[in-house]
Scaffold this active site. Sequence first.
Site, PDB file in Angstrom:
ATOM      1  N   ASP A   1       0.865  -1.156   0.000  1.00  0.00           N
ATOM      2  CA  ASP A   1       0.000   0.000   0.000  1.00  0.00           C
ATOM      3  C   ASP A   1       0.914   1.222   0.000  1.00  0.00           C
ATOM      4  OD1 ASP A   1      -2.290   1.570   0.420  1.00  0.00           O
ATOM      5  OD2 ASP A   1      -1.812   1.640   2.543  1.00  0.00           O
TER       6      ASP A   1
ATOM      7  N   GLY B   1      -4.889   3.750  -3.656  1.00  0.00           N
ATOM      8  CA  GLY B   1      -6.118   4.382  -4.098  1.00  0.00           C
ATOM      9  C   GLY B   1      -5.861   5.795  -4.579  1.00  0.00           C
TER      10      GLY B   1
END
Lengths: 1147, 334
Positions: free
Chosen positions: A414, A689
């Site tokens: 991430d 994201g």
Amino acid sequence: MDFSALRNLISRYCTGEENWVDSRTVYIGHREPPPGTEAYIPQRFPDNRIVSSKYTFWNFVPKNLFEQFRRVANFYFLIIFLVQLIIDTPTSPVTSGLPLFFVITVTAIKQGYEDWLRHKADNAVNQCPVHIIQHGKVVRKQSRKLRVGDVVLVKEDETFPSDLILLSTSRDDGTCFVTTASLDGESSHKTYYAVQDTKSFNTEKEVDMLRATIECEQPQPDLYKFVGRINIYQDRDEPIARPLGSENLLLRGATLKNTEFVYAVAIYTGMESKMALNYQSKSQKRSAVEKSMNAFLVVYLCILISKALINTTLKYVWQSNPNRDEPWYNGKTDHERQRHVMIRAFTDFLAFMVLFNYIIPVSMYVTVEMQKFLGSYFITWDDEMFDEELGEGALVNTSDLNEELGQVEYVFTDKTGTLTENNMEFIECCVDGHVYVPHAICNGQILSGSSGIDMIDSSPGPDGKEREELFFRALCLCHTVQVKEEETVDGIKRGIHQGKATSFYISSSPDEVALVEGMKRLGFTYLRLKDNHMEILNREDEVERFELLEVLNFDSVRRRMSVIVRSSSGHLYLFCKGADSSIFPRVISGKVDRVRARVEHNAVEGLRTLCVAYKALSQEEYHNMCQLLDSAKLALQDRDRKLAEAYDLIERDLVLLGATAVEDRLQEKAADTIESLHKAGMKVWVLTGDKMETAAATCYASKLFRRSTQILELTTKRTEEQSLHDVLFELGRTVLRQHDSLTHDTFSGLSSEFQDYGLIIDGATLSAVMKPAQDDSSGNYREIFLEICRNCSAVLCCRMAPLQKAQIVKLIKASKEHPITLAVGDGANDVSMILEAHVGIGIMGKEGRQAARNSDYAIPKFKHLKKMLLVHGHYYYIRIAELVQYFFYKNVCFIFPQFLYQFFCGFSQQPLYDTAYLTLYNISFTSLPILLYSLIEQHISMDILKRDPSLYRDIAKNCLLRWRIFIYWTFLGLFDSMVFFFGAYFLFDNTTFTSNGQLMTTNTQMIFGNWTFGTLVFTVLVFTVTLKLALDTHYWTWINHFVVWGSLLFYVVFSLLWGGVIWPFLNYQRMYYVFVQMLSSGPAWLGIGLLVIISLLPDVLKKVLCRALWPTSTERIQRLKADGVFQRVLPQGHDSLLDPPQCTTET
Amino acid sequence: MKNQQAANRPDNTAFTQQRLPAWQPMLSAHVVIPGFLLIGMAFIGIGVALYITSQNIQVLEADYTGTGQYTNCSECANMQTTPCICNVTFSLTTLFTAPVFLYYGLSNYYQNYRKYGVSRDDVQLWGDPTRSPADACAPYQYIDSKPIAPCGSIANSMFNDTFSLYQIINGTKKEVPLDGKGIAWWTDYNIKFRNPTQGSLQDAFNGTMKPVNWSKPAYELDLGDPNNNGFLNQDFLVWMRTAALPDFRKLYRRITGGDYALGLPPGDYVLQIEYNYAVKDFGRKKVVLSNVTWMGGKNEFLGIAYLVVGSLCIVMSVVMLVVYAKYKFADENA
């Protein structure tokens, strides 16, 4: 009462399904609703007892045994044991019974102890007092007696005894603060809301008057989801229905904070509470080593069966001569003679199975388990992985995957909070293209007290001024930040020095805190939320109050949030902030181009950008929105979908105000870690994201992409121009051309010489690629995509939804090489990929502990990944690989002589070794050295492993457990056992292998029997096998010396003792003085020495030759270290380990 | 806060940090080549010593099954009547140095059959002939529901040929004294096996049956020596220690005393055999005269193995040296 009982009975018979419907009805205070409404159907709910223990006192033995025998290995040994009990077998049942008993007992004791601890914890929880309102009075009860529907009084700092619906609180606004630290580790205070119609209740009496039912879904484990409805009955009226959501649900295990007391009603109790539902463990991951182990086991099982078959067949062939079947000196009983030949053959087969069953090492499973369990402590103990700031070290949630850490090929990470600090700093904002920077930032330090604005562009006009203030107000209002007034939490906190000296902003999102703080520096201070009014201190030090009407919470799919507020002047506004991609399409006016340009500029700098938009609402519009929202909120089914639709309708036709930029700094040593992972041959993928530009900037900063990396883009922007098909094929060609021309070079593993590729793909394109093919032409996007990925050293996937992250991991996992994947992340949105990957690593980050809780291992910082993989993973892998191979080897050595002996004893299943030796070989003579080896072996020192990540490649692809190596070990075992057996055979055969017995009596020459033969073989065996391990040990601490020499000594002492006494409990004394007699014979000593050396020679020879001719880089390093010539650069070195600057640091 | 941190912090010891001081040996050429050389030389030394010693051991064997190519005792092989006496003659040209041992050897005889090997009752043999024997003894457990003492297949099949050795001096036979004492393990004789202590041996065995194949009950095994009877008969003890392999020898007598204390002088000898034991259906039997040295009986294997392994070690060390030199050479060249 009687009636209700009767009705209860009836209802249970008539409406049998009633209990199984999807929702439950809870009667608050167990009071029936007024007649005329729905029938009162008391449902049966479990009591509030928490049972985390698996066993009770009574069922422990049967249940635990059942659990244990469900494991294949244990079951196998049980079968062997039973066979031994039933038929006449060569070895006594003790030989397999005792190890099995040992294994079962050890496991049972361990599990029993753990369960006892759980019982203790359960009792403590179940007996702690709760306050229940009954008939207007507060009654103290034990927690386990709480029932669904009871109204509970919870005071400050108490823990909620079950899942409760909040009715009223001591605070006037009906809110209370709760910390869910024990549930998900988030220590920030969360606000929960009482039901509107009951929030005014302040006394027990009032609460007791309430007549209401709650309808809600049946319990489900998701902590953050809840839908329900409360029906409040007031005199004669139709009930008032109110929606209930997760903001009304107080979870068991959470703690009440900053609120004097609350009244709440229990809806999920005991094992149905969300906390208890979350106990249920996650899916079992299995490591590659375990898979190899099972494959080897199958091979050995086949060997075992074929051995038994061969011997049975040969036995009957051999016995066709009656003089061999039943020579006169070995008469059979009549019973034996009469038995049918098939039955005899079958029992013979079983007997051979029993005789050879030790080839499947019973203790291997225990040893492997102990190794994993004990070995994982080294991770938690590691001081280098301890984080001062957090006060925590690494956590091991499952020890089953220790060795998998050494096998990782793909790392999925991430970005936010993992690669970066998730420590946000407000950098600038841009209102209609005018850029504002809080000027007092120097060297990343904020000089407090000075607030002002640097305007980079020209000053806006009066109109601009208004827009600017609207923008600031929007940011001050559109958030879910709380103001915390004291310093008791460790969450996200920054002091706001306004009025009270210690106030902090707390939020689950660090971005929001940064934004609100940034606004403060720009002159607008968010003060608090009071009575549904948000208070802002504006530049003129006036307090502005806005009524907060609705909050449209943030979610990661929508990627935006909104608030609807009413200003003191009565104007209604909707403020929306969110990712640019989710705001721009919804904007109808505003200086979109200028803002977009600025956003892109910032994103390239690696800043996190958010866009802010607003919409002024008319009263009517607001009304419609309220209706929309309310109906969605009231829905019992599909509430989330309906809400999303409602949000979608509301958040449109916005006016763009501007954008913000927040900086998230890279974590300490993130770049170094990524570089190491690359050098170690791992492919690092960043899944985020975030926006592509921001993410790409971070990737450059973290050296994921280097300057020389050629970036391939597979983004919406490109696919808009060309079709996905073309782009994919074009990229595929580029990569493959490179690949083909360099295949001969890649063999050397050199990455620096040929073009490095990096791929950037975004979520939308990814889902297009992943979409199942509609026709043949568009066919194998997936394959092409995988092919491209395979040739890229780094991949960046941006704009990813949480599920897409898991999808990517799954895609790679399922690709044809089946690489081992590792996912590392810190937030709830990483959980899916953490669960999906072979190894999931959680960062104990700022976005709560969800990731850490769901992970297999949790580490405080990204940089600890380096040590985790390169050092711990590497060690665990070589340790367990040796453990597995060695276990099979030592059992081949053990059993194969017994097989050979059958050829010399007329296939009569005569065991070669005594019962005690058969029993104790695996559980005591040879067990400890290998266990210790598998705990503390270090073939190379830790510092070198860390400094030379490329060593990790040496163990890639499960290389120590390849079939080739397994076969080598097996053949080594076969060779050794031949040496043992035939060595002893030639010592005994045809000549008198005798003792001249000088020690015992004078000048006697005695003959040795079969037990001496077996003991001789066994002694050679124990010594060889232990010394073989000693040869493999590269790291001799005093413990190794103690254990290795100790277990040899133990063998000798045991044998002396075992043969030295007439054991009254044995009905045979065959070992009596056998060992001593053997040792009193000179040839025995000479023979043992000779055979041990012969057995060890080939392995030593192989090692030395391999080391000289085809050294792995590990071996080179070992040699360099041994030679003490670290400074000297080895020529033709292709690995970083041989770079001079790195080598010189060694002392 | 501080304390809590300290509590969370793992112990910083050498063990927990995996930094225990350690000796880190490596099988590098430096160690292994000299090691192999040393081992090789030592082994060759030992091997030579063993080989020479083994060569000096004198062994004299005679197959007396009476069938096939060996004709000794062929007259007894087919005779149904027992006892049958036959003679094996041999002559020595040199002194057969003491200590000389007389063995009998059986081949293709599986004393290591599993059922055979367990067909005994160690408790009974520990001085309790009248107890009901262990089930393992079946089918030699009872006769007419009287226990067999000693029970079981091993005891039942006890070797019952007897030997006596004569030197022919001027045509007359002079008996060579054979010493049957101390041919069994000391511990077997003194501890593991016992005779009942009360009363005479015969009384103690009262109520038991002799094994089927025995011609005499256990208490009459050695009529010449009352202490060599019952479970403590030396020949019985030797037999009860079951052999490991189907071809085996067992010690029968030692030649220690009288005129033969220094060994068997050169001359002609005759070995008189009472031929009882039937093995011709499946195997052979032989009688062996041998002497021993410090390393036991004749065993060429050990010496040869040492020599072979020793020379292999040396060859290997040379090979490794070559490989290593080449590797090093390449190493420096590149």
